[in-house]
Scaffold this motif. Sequence first.
Motif, short mmCIF file in Angstrom:
data_model
loop_
_atom_site.label_atom_id
_atom_site.label_comp_id
_atom_site.label_asym_id
_atom_site.label_seq_id
_atom_site.Cartn_x
_atom_site.Cartn_y
_atom_site.Cartn_z
N LEU A 1 0.30 -1.07 0.14
CA LEU A 1 0.27 0.04 -0.07
C LEU A 1 0.89 0.85 -0.36
N ILE A 2 0.65 2.00 -1.26
CA ILE A 2 1.37 3.38 -1.12
C ILE A 2 0.68 4.29 -1.16
N LEU A 3 0.44 5.23 -0.36
CA LEU A 3 -0.04 6.29 0.35
C LEU A 3 1.17 7.40 -0.08
N ALA A 4 2.53 7.67 -0.43
CA ALA A 4 3.16 8.97 -0.16
C ALA A 4 2.85 10.15 -1.35
N ALA A 5 3.13 11.25 -0.59
CA ALA A 5 2.49 12.38 -1.08
C ALA A 5 1.00 12.89 -1.08
N ASN A 6 -0.07 12.92 0.01
CA ASN A 6 -0.63 13.21 0.70
C ASN A 6 -0.85 14.06 1.24
N ASN A 7 -2.11 14.50 2.46
CA ASN A 7 -2.19 14.81 3.10
C ASN A 7 -2.79 14.04 4.07
N VAL A 8 -2.79 12.79 4.29
CA VAL A 8 -2.89 12.11 5.61
C VAL A 8 -3.13 12.58 6.46
N SER A 9 -3.80 12.48 7.70
CA SER A 9 -3.39 13.44 9.32
C SER A 9 -3.38 11.56 10.33
N TYR A 10 -4.35 10.45 9.85
CA TYR A 10 -4.88 10.16 11.15
C TYR A 10 -4.15 8.46 9.89
N LEU A 11 -3.60 7.35 10.55
CA LEU A 11 -3.89 5.74 9.92
C LEU A 11 -4.54 5.02 11.35
N PRO A 12 -6.33 5.37 10.76
CA PRO A 12 -7.24 4.75 11.41
C PRO A 12 -6.40 3.28 11.82
N ALA A 13 -6.60 2.80 12.65
CA ALA A 13 -6.37 1.48 13.22
C ALA A 13 -6.90 0.23 12.85
N VAL A 14 -8.69 0.51 12.25
CA VAL A 14 -9.54 -0.78 12.83
C VAL A 14 -9.99 -1.38 11.32
#
Length: 280
Positions: free
Chosen positions: A40-53
């Motif tokens: 899973l590649i989520l590079a270069a975005n504005n994600v501020s939170y990774l949901p554990a669930v």
Amino acid sequence: MASEGINCPSRCSCQYLEVNCTGQQLQEFPVDIPLDTRQLILAANNVSYLPAVELSFLADLVYLDCRKNLLGHHLDFTFTGVAKLVYLDLSFNNLTQVTFSTFSHLLSLVVLKISDNPNLVAIKKDAFANNTWLRHLDVSRTGLTFLDTSTVRDLPSLRLLRLSDNLWHCNCSFLDFITWMMESNVHFPDADNFTCYTPADLRALRMPAVEAQLHFSCLTQLYKQDYVFLCLVGFCIFFAGTMAAWLAGVCAVTYKVHSSKGKEEEEEEEEEVEEEDTAT
């Protein structure tokens, strides 16, 4: 762009076991990620939170790239459901600290990149205690000023460690870490850029020169508290010696007084005996 027959998150491209959402200006963790995703590649975005669930649904995930996002200090217990993760990139984010709870469930982790987090000021002593397979660790270009030696020394599989361009405070407490670096078999590819930031007289010095300087100043120089300690020891020795001499003197005088009295009593008895003999 999704491959035919594969459910794919919006604005992401998917192929067999891989989801790539690079540079899509995502604000949140994408939904509808195939449960069998391995990469899973989520590079270069504005994600501020990774949901554990949501992450825990990706039980087969082995590669996670989250560099260049806005991830902050809410990462403790985030990765509890992705125990198979081997590669994790959290560089170029807003991490502030790493604790035991941050990566403790990643028992298979081999590569960890947390570089370029300028607000990262603390990595706890036991932060990587469970990551015994960790081979590649990158903590360069952060806000770190100190790293406990045991944090990295106790990693049995560690082979490569990047530490450059941090705000290292090279005092006597840091000498143990520098000595470990000089003697370790771990590779430091950026060793030339691993320099002190403070104190001012050591700024920009490389580690061999710093080690020599700290050995001299820390192991041979006495500080104020050392002089105080030595004065206390000297006073205690002097006081003990004085008391011992006084006690010895008292005992000698007492013995002499008692001896003199004994002799006087003997002489008096002898005189009495002589007088009795004369009278008879």
